[in-house]
Design an enzyme around this catalytic site. Sequence first.
Site, mmCIF file in Angstrom:
data_model
loop_
_atom_site.group_PDB
_atom_site.id
_atom_site.type_symbol
_atom_site.label_atom_id
_atom_site.label_comp_id
_atom_site.label_asym_id
_atom_site.label_seq_id
_atom_site.Cartn_x
_atom_site.Cartn_y
_atom_site.Cartn_z
ATOM 1 N N CYS A 110 59.620 75.112 89.330
ATOM 2 C CA CYS A 110 58.470 74.679 90.146
ATOM 3 C C CYS A 110 58.756 74.710 91.642
ATOM 4 C CB CYS A 110 58.025 73.279 89.734
ATOM 5 S SG CYS A 110 57.356 73.260 88.075
ATOM 6 N N HIS A 129 53.847 70.175 95.720
ATOM 7 C CA HIS A 129 53.777 70.795 94.389
ATOM 8 C C HIS A 129 52.900 69.897 93.515
ATOM 9 C CE1 HIS A 129 54.609 72.423 90.571
ATOM 10 N NE2 HIS A 129 55.400 71.447 90.166
ATOM 11 N N ASN A 177 49.587 72.031 86.495
ATOM 12 C CA ASN A 177 50.834 72.408 87.153
ATOM 13 C C ASN A 177 51.034 73.917 86.995
ATOM 14 O OD1 ASN A 177 53.485 72.886 87.895
ATOM 15 N ND2 ASN A 177 54.328 71.152 86.758
HETATM 16 N N1 ACO Z 1 48.225 62.539 74.975
HETATM 17 C C1 ACO Z 1 48.351 61.300 74.470
HETATM 18 N N2 ACO Z 1 49.526 60.656 74.438
HETATM 19 C C2 ACO Z 1 50.609 61.271 74.930
HETATM 20 C C3 ACO Z 1 50.543 62.581 75.486
HETATM 21 C C4 ACO Z 1 49.287 63.208 75.481
HETATM 22 N N3 ACO Z 1 49.102 64.445 75.989
HETATM 23 N N4 ACO Z 1 51.773 62.936 75.881
HETATM 24 C C5 ACO Z 1 52.578 61.903 75.617
HETATM 25 N N5 ACO Z 1 51.894 60.901 75.042
HETATM 26 C C6 ACO Z 1 52.386 59.591 74.591
HETATM 27 C C7 ACO Z 1 53.850 59.616 74.255
HETATM 28 O O1 ACO Z 1 54.052 60.064 72.924
HETATM 29 C C8 ACO Z 1 54.221 58.147 74.406
HETATM 30 O O2 ACO Z 1 53.829 57.450 73.274
HETATM 31 P P1 ACO Z 1 54.750 56.279 72.663
HETATM 32 O O3 ACO Z 1 54.820 55.240 73.754
HETATM 33 O O4 ACO Z 1 54.011 55.877 71.463
HETATM 34 O O5 ACO Z 1 56.098 56.921 72.396
HETATM 35 C C9 ACO Z 1 53.343 57.696 75.569
HETATM 36 O O6 ACO Z 1 52.278 58.667 75.661
HETATM 37 C C10 ACO Z 1 54.070 57.593 76.899
HETATM 38 O O7 ACO Z 1 54.812 58.787 77.115
HETATM 39 P P2 ACO Z 1 55.608 59.024 78.447
HETATM 40 O O8 ACO Z 1 56.298 60.361 78.376
HETATM 41 O O9 ACO Z 1 56.458 57.833 78.752
HETATM 42 O O10 ACO Z 1 54.394 59.086 79.496
HETATM 43 P P3 ACO Z 1 54.446 59.191 81.073
HETATM 44 O O11 ACO Z 1 53.621 58.124 81.645
HETATM 45 O O12 ACO Z 1 55.846 59.362 81.572
HETATM 46 O O13 ACO Z 1 53.666 60.550 81.342
HETATM 47 C C11 ACO Z 1 54.157 62.833 81.944
HETATM 48 C C12 ACO Z 1 54.156 61.767 80.839
HETATM 49 C C13 ACO Z 1 52.739 63.083 82.347
HETATM 50 C C14 ACO Z 1 54.776 64.090 81.352
HETATM 51 C C15 ACO Z 1 54.976 62.350 83.148
HETATM 52 O O14 ACO Z 1 56.184 61.817 82.712
HETATM 53 C C16 ACO Z 1 55.278 63.444 84.161
HETATM 54 O O15 ACO Z 1 54.412 63.897 84.868
HETATM 55 N N6 ACO Z 1 56.560 63.841 84.305
HETATM 56 C C17 ACO Z 1 57.004 64.736 85.369
HETATM 57 C C18 ACO Z 1 56.618 66.154 85.147
HETATM 58 C C19 ACO Z 1 57.181 66.997 86.267
HETATM 59 O O16 ACO Z 1 57.035 66.694 87.432
HETATM 60 N N7 ACO Z 1 57.906 68.050 85.947
HETATM 61 C C20 ACO Z 1 58.601 68.799 86.990
HETATM 62 C C21 ACO Z 1 57.964 70.053 87.243
HETATM 63 S S1 ACO Z 1 57.846 71.056 85.827
HETATM 64 C C22 ACO Z 1 58.827 72.478 86.077
HETATM 65 O O17 ACO Z 1 59.701 72.525 86.881
HETATM 66 C C23 ACO Z 1 58.613 73.655 85.178
#
Ligand code: ACO
Length: 322
Positions: free
Chosen positions: A113, A249, A279
Amino acid sequence: MIYSRITGTGGYLPEKVLTNKDLEKFVDTTDEWIVERTGIRQRHVAETQSACDLAEIAARRALEMAGKAPEDVDLIVLGTSTPDLVFPSTASLLQGRLGIKNGGAAFDVQAACSGFVFALSVADKFVKSGVSKCALVVGAETMTRLMDWNDRGTCVLFGDGAGAVLLEASEEAGILSTHLHTDGAYEHLLNVAGGISRNSEALLEGRAFLQMKGNEVFRMAVNTLGRIVDETLDANQMSKSDVDWLVPHQANIRIIQATAKKLDMPMERVVVTVADQGNTSAASIPLALDTAVRDGRIQRGEVLLLEAFGGGFTWGSALVKF
Ligand code: ACO
């Protein structure tokens, strides 16, 4: 002193739109969850187009804005993690598409990214050293091809697109500084674990998916981006109030809000496209920049802070006088 200045911007999003409601039909998720946790409402999907197809349109739009012809371009640096082929590089393919004969160097930069910021930094150094006078810098991705559509933690996040800028040598200030970092200890948190010389069977069998421990990546992203804001301002002896626009980003609205807060910047001064585009990895910053340049928000002479965090881990920033 020679600077590199951005003289044109361009962007392109493929036609097909996949909304959160569409995803609800085949993924165990809800529009409400996706919007609340990420800010994403829809993303674009390249059905048959390749990264080079998207890049070509964005590049031609940037050239048009700058009033330049393809043959003026003496360098192409293209950030992508979803190249058309192993080789030729997507930058080489793009150079051929643009019909540039006997051109200068064209090569890809792979920094997930952060790919666009890394590509911009490389091209800036070519221009500042006098090697290039007119460089095309592109971020182009078909991230949806890396999705495991059964993994709701990742497949709702990504989209396809391309953005480009034209950099020209100038005596007027343009790119003020760039700052790049990598910490190679985090492969386990974010990867596409299928390649040519490792796990090639995953690639051949169509199982080379993007995998991410989202929560841990989120925390790392917020911390490192906070630090790079200070590093960038300190290097230029500037204060937060000197920055007119944050062009981040677009991974997650909550990460963007955290960086804006670190800059004491109201969200009206932050370019946000994540709701409509998801993204798009290396394409997201040039797409956001192009959006705000074309709709008249970003004006000549304003100071922009570009920043990104991605797989690697990689992270980087650019301070730009537009
Ligand atoms: N729909 C419904 N529920 C979901 C979904 C979904 N799409 N995805 C995950 N959940 C659930 C999980 O299973 C979990 O359930 P549980 O508590 O029963 O286990 C709950 O939601 C919480 O999951 P988390 O992963 O803790 O959720 P979080 O608030 O962290 O959000 C997210 C997830 C959106 C992925 C976030 O962590 C994020 O944005 N991370 C950073 C991403 C990023 O910046 N990546 C870098 C760039 S990518 C690259 O370089 C290619």
